[in-house]
Design an enzyme around this catalytic site. Sequence first.
Site, PDB file in Angstrom:
ATOM      1  N   ASP A 129       0.830  -1.282  -0.122  1.00 35.76           N
ATOM      2  CA  ASP A 129       0.024   0.001   0.168  1.00 35.76           C
ATOM      3  C   ASP A 129       1.020   1.221   0.040  1.00 35.76           C
ATOM      4  OD1 ASP A 129      -2.133  -1.741   0.219  1.00 35.76           O
ATOM      5  OD2 ASP A 129      -2.217  -1.570   2.381  1.00 35.76           O
ATOM      6  N   LYS A 139       1.896   1.916  -5.138  1.00 37.10           N
ATOM      7  CA  LYS A 139       2.513   1.475  -6.348  1.00 37.10           C
ATOM      8  C   LYS A 139       1.484   1.749  -7.622  1.00 37.10           C
ATOM      9  CE  LYS A 139       2.495  -2.320  -4.178  1.00 37.10           C
ATOM     10  NZ  LYS A 139       2.143  -2.161  -2.967  1.00 37.10           N
ATOM     11  N   GLY A 158      -4.408  -4.287  -3.827  1.00 35.77           N
ATOM     12  CA  GLY A 158      -5.340  -3.231  -4.034  1.00 35.77           C
ATOM     13  C   GLY A 158      -4.539  -2.066  -4.408  1.00 35.77           C
ATOM     14  N   HIS A 159      -4.678  -1.696  -5.744  1.00 35.96           N
ATOM     15  CA  HIS A 159      -3.936  -0.609  -6.047  1.00 35.96           C
ATOM     16  C   HIS A 159      -5.005   0.509  -6.565  1.00 35.96           C
ATOM     17  CE1 HIS A 159      -0.316  -3.234  -7.375  1.00 35.96           C
ATOM     18  NE2 HIS A 159      -0.693  -3.424  -5.791  1.00 35.96           N
ATOM     19  N   GLN A 178       1.991  -5.982  -3.168  1.00 34.96           N
ATOM     20  CA  GLN A 178       2.585  -6.014  -1.731  1.00 34.96           C
ATOM     21  C   GLN A 178       3.879  -5.337  -1.498  1.00 34.96           C
ATOM     22  OE1 GLN A 178       1.559  -9.364  -3.310  1.00 34.96           O
ATOM     23  NE2 GLN A 178      -0.650  -8.701  -2.895  1.00 34.96           N
TER      24      GLN A 178
HETATM   25  P1  GDP Z   1      -0.702   0.430  -3.659  1.00 36.17           P
HETATM   26  O1  GDP Z   1      -1.334  -1.039  -3.207  1.00 36.17           O
HETATM   27  O2  GDP Z   1       0.890   0.484  -3.168  1.00 36.17           O
HETATM   28  O3  GDP Z   1      -0.889   0.577  -4.977  1.00 36.17           O
HETATM   29  O4  GDP Z   1      -1.281   1.517  -2.721  1.00 36.17           O
HETATM   30  P2  GDP Z   1      -2.861   1.709  -2.248  1.00 36.17           P
HETATM   31  O5  GDP Z   1      -3.638   1.968  -3.389  1.00 36.17           O
HETATM   32  O6  GDP Z   1      -3.529   0.380  -1.591  1.00 36.17           O
HETATM   33  O7  GDP Z   1      -2.738   2.661  -1.276  1.00 36.17           O
HETATM   34  C1  GDP Z   1      -2.107   3.892  -1.365  1.00 36.17           C
HETATM   35  C2  GDP Z   1      -3.206   5.040  -1.077  1.00 36.17           C
HETATM   36  O8  GDP Z   1      -2.622   6.293  -0.833  1.00 36.17           O
HETATM   37  C3  GDP Z   1      -4.520   5.161  -1.923  1.00 36.17           C
HETATM   38  O9  GDP Z   1      -5.687   5.428  -1.485  1.00 36.17           O
HETATM   39  C4  GDP Z   1      -3.926   6.312  -2.757  1.00 36.17           C
HETATM   40  O10 GDP Z   1      -5.126   6.938  -3.505  1.00 36.17           O
HETATM   41  C5  GDP Z   1      -3.229   7.072  -1.834  1.00 36.17           C
HETATM   42  N1  GDP Z   1      -2.002   7.863  -2.260  1.00 36.17           N
HETATM   43  C6  GDP Z   1      -1.218   7.777  -3.069  1.00 36.17           C
HETATM   44  N2  GDP Z   1      -0.408   8.646  -3.221  1.00 36.17           N
HETATM   45  C7  GDP Z   1      -0.554   9.567  -2.316  1.00 36.17           C
HETATM   46  C8  GDP Z   1      -0.278  10.956  -1.977  1.00 36.17           C
HETATM   47  O11 GDP Z   1       0.992  11.624  -2.329  1.00 36.17           O
HETATM   48  N3  GDP Z   1      -1.092  11.656  -0.895  1.00 36.17           N
HETATM   49  C9  GDP Z   1      -2.089  11.239  -0.400  1.00 36.17           C
HETATM   50  N4  GDP Z   1      -2.821  11.756   0.349  1.00 36.17           N
HETATM   51  N5  GDP Z   1      -2.565   9.938  -0.708  1.00 36.17           N
HETATM   52  C10 GDP Z   1      -1.770   9.319  -1.682  1.00 36.17           C
HETATM   53  P1  IMO Z   2      -0.873  -4.157  -2.242  1.00 33.07           P
HETATM   54  O1  IMO Z   2      -0.422  -4.652  -3.537  1.00 33.07           O
HETATM   55  C1  IMO Z   2      -0.988  -4.617   2.022  1.00 33.07           C
HETATM   56  C2  IMO Z   2      -0.796  -8.576   3.468  1.00 33.07           C
HETATM   57  C3  IMO Z   2      -2.297  -9.125   4.386  1.00 33.07           C
HETATM   58  C4  IMO Z   2      -1.793 -10.265   5.313  1.00 33.07           C
HETATM   59  C5  IMO Z   2      -0.495 -10.794   4.490  1.00 33.07           C
HETATM   60  C6  IMO Z   2      -0.922 -12.165   3.738  1.00 33.07           C
HETATM   61  O2  IMO Z   2      -2.197  -3.487  -2.180  1.00 33.07           O
HETATM   62  O3  IMO Z   2       0.327  -3.495  -1.576  1.00 33.07           O
HETATM   63  P2  IMO Z   2      -2.383 -12.986   1.920  1.00 33.07           P
HETATM   64  O4  IMO Z   2      -3.908 -12.459   1.478  1.00 33.07           O
HETATM   65  O5  IMO Z   2      -1.333 -12.221   0.876  1.00 33.07           O
HETATM   66  O6  IMO Z   2      -1.775 -14.358   2.090  1.00 33.07           O
HETATM   67  O7  IMO Z   2      -2.037 -12.023   3.227  1.00 33.07           O
HETATM   68  O8  IMO Z   2      -0.244  -9.927   3.548  1.00 33.07           O
HETATM   69  N1  IMO Z   2      -1.211  -8.174   2.187  1.00 33.07           N
HETATM   70  C7  IMO Z   2      -1.105  -6.717   1.845  1.00 33.07           C
HETATM   71  N2  IMO Z   2      -1.049  -5.779   2.648  1.00 33.07           N
HETATM   72  N3  IMO Z   2      -0.992  -4.472   0.670  1.00 33.07           N
HETATM   73  C8  IMO Z   2      -1.069  -5.439  -0.033  1.00 33.07           C
HETATM   74  O9  IMO Z   2      -0.943  -5.550  -1.477  1.00 33.07           O
HETATM   75  C9  IMO Z   2      -1.269  -6.705   0.753  1.00 33.07           C
HETATM   76  N4  IMO Z   2      -1.480  -8.188   0.130  1.00 33.07           N
HETATM   77  C10 IMO Z   2      -1.261  -9.044   1.293  1.00 33.07           C
HETATM   78  O10 IMO Z   2      -2.847  -8.162   4.996  1.00 33.07           O
HETATM   79  O11 IMO Z   2      -0.866  -9.548   6.377  1.00 33.07           O
HETATM   80 MG    MG Z   3      -2.498  -1.520  -1.901  1.00 34.17          MG
END
Ligand code: GDP
Ligand code: IMO
Ligand code: MG
Length: 428
Positions: free
Chosen positions: A13, A16, A40-41, A223
């Site tokens: 999270d 990416k 979840g991106h 991840q």
């Molecule tokens: P990923 O799994 O690495 O793609 O990241 P996620 O999308 O799960 O989580 C990142 C969160 O931060 C999302 O809600 C994005 O919309 C948000 N986000 C990304 N860059 C920024 C930033 O620079 N500032 C803020 N406030 N939110 C951001």
């Molecule tokens: P993105 O791509 C954050 C965590 C789960 C749990 C562990 C194992 O959005 O960064 P799993 O379902 O993979 O067997 O769970 O990994 N986990 C993540 N945490 N972002 C993710 O993906 C994750 N994918 C798995 O919360 O601790």
């Molecule tokens: Mg994510």
Amino acid sequence: MHTVTVVGTQWGDEGKGKVTDYLAANAEVVVRYQGGNNAGHTIKFDGKKFALHLIPSGVFNESTINILGNGMVINPLALFEEMDMLEKANVSTKSIMVSNRAHVILSYHQTMDKLFEALRSDEKRVGTTAKGIGPAYMEKASRQGLRMCDFVDEVAFSEHLDQHLPYVNVLLKTFGEETIDKDALLKRYKPYQLRLKPYVQDTARILYDAIAADKKVLFEGAQGTMLCTDHGTYPYVTSSSPTAASVALNTGISPKSIQTVVGVSKAYTTRVGGGVFATEFTGALADQIRTQGNEFGTTTGRPRRIGWIDTVVLRHALRTNGLSSLAVMLLDVLKGVHPLKICVAYKLDGDMIDYVPASIKVYERCEPVYIELDGFSEDISGVTSYDKLPGNARQYIEKIEDLVGVSASIVSVGPDRKQTIIRESFFK
Ligand code: GDP
Ligand code: IMO
Ligand code: MG
């Protein structure tokens, strides 16, 4: 050759999806190389917001080919749910290709995921996303898995179930769960099997040709390094390797093709699920950051745990991924946080250490050693050039660069595509 790899440096999270979407504007091919719909991106642009779980974040760039690589585990139901969501929003999914060597997640993998978690005690629970990721990779490693090439072949799928269902049903029976009927399963998956067929291809060869033709290729990790089965906080990890080292294996290209690696890091740290987290803190400030950063899981909605940025972790990510630079995300969220703390080392049984211990028991004894920097109070969410950032925000970034030993090529000040400060060009 022009390849860029986007990897998470923390526990996922990190942002990416946003970085991949931004860089995809200049990429011809975008490839997800591991994981499944545990990811979840989030991508935001033009007032729209999308959450992608399986489909590469290059899908919003019309001219990009989007590949789901052989290292992925793919739930066909989740894939089509995502494709339908995109089509409904007028985003074309024609560019999607699925590796014939990727593994398939079926309903019983999800059941097993929940059952295995329930067997663990409260404090030992991994806190998986319950998407069936672990069981699908277990079956891959134990040579019982189902690959896409066989899923879309009627005879091969039927033969796989003949071999495999007795094993699955023994397990389910042991847990007191309803067993799986082969015909019912075949009937349930038939529409997905037919719909998937045209997307399933030998993507490794397609990628080889693309790289040989000097196409711009972007690899999107899911991840983060600390969730890597090998280099993360095992066993509180996912079941694949999100590192740059896994790109070659999980897409079928040569390791020599991995060039620029961008390590995505939050300006602080978050973690969802169980496991050690040295710089974690709770209380009013954690709640403030969680609210400002909207720190709730994109896939499960769970509140994310909050901590200070940890440069021991980032140096671990630097070494395991060969980072070329960092993308420092969500810097805007730290507005009004005084002082800003950066973890520079750990104290372990009275000694200072500079590495991530392999043993969770040892890691749990580590206390973070911090330096403190003055924070900034300005709203930076509209800043578009690095020079315009407040001095204290720049000082914070530059301290992280010094401590990690790599520059910050990207600084992100908001979730929208436009809220991105680029300090180095990619895909020149
Ligand atoms: P990923 O799994 O690495 O793609 O990241 P996620 O999308 O799960 O989580 C990142 C969160 O931060 C999302 O809600 C994005 O919309 C948000 N986000 C990304 N860059 C920024 C930033 O620079 N500032 C803020 N406030 N939110 C951001
Ligand atoms: P993105 O791509 C954050 C965590 C789960 C749990 C562990 C194992 O959005 O960064 P799993 O379902 O993979 O067997 O769970 O990994 N986990 C993540 N945490 N972002 C993710 O993906 C994750 N994918 C798995 O919360 O601790
Ligand atoms: Mg994510």
